[in-house]
Design a protein around this motif. Structure first.
Motif, mmCIF file in Angstrom:
data_model
loop_
_atom_site.group_PDB
_atom_site.id
_atom_site.type_symbol
_atom_site.label_atom_id
_atom_site.label_comp_id
_atom_site.label_asym_id
_atom_site.label_seq_id
_atom_site.Cartn_x
_atom_site.Cartn_y
_atom_site.Cartn_z
ATOM 1 N N TYR A 136 8.469 1.508 8.162
ATOM 2 C CA TYR A 136 7.209 2.304 8.725
ATOM 3 C C TYR A 136 7.826 2.959 9.866
ATOM 4 C CZ TYR A 136 4.871 -0.863 5.481
ATOM 5 O OH TYR A 136 4.371 -1.497 4.566
ATOM 6 N N GLY A 137 8.603 2.696 10.803
ATOM 7 C CA GLY A 137 9.136 3.517 11.876
ATOM 8 C C GLY A 137 9.774 4.577 11.165
ATOM 9 N N GLU A 153 3.959 8.801 1.259
ATOM 10 C CA GLU A 153 2.424 8.222 1.775
ATOM 11 C C GLU A 153 2.293 7.232 0.669
ATOM 12 O OE1 GLU A 153 -0.039 9.064 4.086
ATOM 13 O OE2 GLU A 153 1.546 10.109 5.237
ATOM 14 N N GLU A 154 2.037 5.928 1.224
ATOM 15 C CA GLU A 154 1.680 4.985 0.201
ATOM 16 C C GLU A 154 0.364 4.242 0.806
ATOM 17 O OE1 GLU A 154 5.114 2.008 0.271
ATOM 18 O OE2 GLU A 154 6.195 3.698 -0.890
ATOM 19 N N THR A 155 -0.310 3.521 -0.119
ATOM 20 C CA THR A 155 -1.483 2.811 0.278
ATOM 21 C C THR A 155 -1.285 1.299 0.403
ATOM 22 O OG1 THR A 155 -2.880 4.375 -0.948
ATOM 23 C CG2 THR A 155 -3.790 2.347 -0.307
ATOM 24 N N LYS A 206 -3.708 4.283 4.201
ATOM 25 C CA LYS A 206 -2.629 4.963 3.902
ATOM 26 C C LYS A 206 -1.684 5.245 5.146
ATOM 27 C CE LYS A 206 -4.266 8.317 0.477
ATOM 28 N NZ LYS A 206 -4.253 9.373 -0.191
ATOM 29 N N VAL A 207 -0.416 4.632 4.735
ATOM 30 C CA VAL A 207 0.716 4.814 5.389
ATOM 31 C C VAL A 207 1.692 5.505 5.302
ATOM 32 C CG1 VAL A 207 0.033 2.449 6.458
ATOM 33 C CG2 VAL A 207 1.710 2.810 4.675
ATOM 34 N N THR A 208 2.448 5.994 6.426
ATOM 35 C CA THR A 208 3.518 7.060 6.097
ATOM 36 C C THR A 208 4.767 6.051 6.081
ATOM 37 O OG1 THR A 208 2.740 8.739 7.111
ATOM 38 C CG2 THR A 208 5.024 8.931 6.617
ATOM 39 N N VAL A 209 5.556 6.031 4.886
ATOM 40 C CA VAL A 209 6.765 4.976 4.764
ATOM 41 C C VAL A 209 8.006 5.773 4.631
ATOM 42 C CG1 VAL A 209 7.912 3.349 3.535
ATOM 43 C CG2 VAL A 209 5.415 3.367 3.569
#
Length: 140
Positions: A89-90, A49-51, A65-68
């Motif tokens: 990101y996919g 999880e990154e911002t 917040k995104v899941t990388v």
């Protein structure tokens, strides 16, 4: 008063951007013409999880917040290992450690390599055959 230094700075930034794009194009073209394909082994697949900053104002940027997804792999050429990482990101969770990826590298410099993609832009992942664990038998 400040126009000349700003113009020089903008020109330098544009020149650096143009040089980077030209280098990327030349490497891609050379990989297409002279590249050798080989299999790289997936060593690790994980998620974090990154911002990141989303559109907003300069005073109040918006963060989300995104899941990388990450995939680490190792290319071995002439007994020498070259480690690299894919960051997307996919979802990359279809790959597992031990699977293989198709990679194209330069024969004179294997450190310059890229993952081969199919027509849809996805990575070509080949599954390794894993032995299934036998279920424990009950003593009946």
């Amino acid at each position: 008063m400040f126009r000349k230094p700003i113009r020089i700075l903008v020109a330098a930034l544009l020149a650096a951007l143009a040089a980077g794009l030209l280098y990327a194009y030349l490497v891609s073209d050379r990989l297409t013409r002279e590249g050798v394909e080989a299999r790289a082994v997936v060593t690790r697949v994980y998620t974090r999880e990154e911002t990141r900053t989303r559109r907003g104002t300069a005073r109040r940027p918006r963060y989300e917040k995104v899941t990388v997804h990450y995939l680490d792999y190792r290319l071995t050429v002439d007994g020498r290992d070259y480690d690299d990482r894919i960051r997307r990101y996919g979802n990359l969770m279809t790959a597992r450690a031990g699977d293989s990826l198709l990679v194209r590298y330069l024969p004179d410099n294997p450190a310059v390599h890229r993952i081969v993609r199919d027509a849809e832009g996805d990575y070509r992942i080949t599954r390794t055959v894993r032995a299934r664990r036998a279920a424990p038998r009950s003593g009946r």
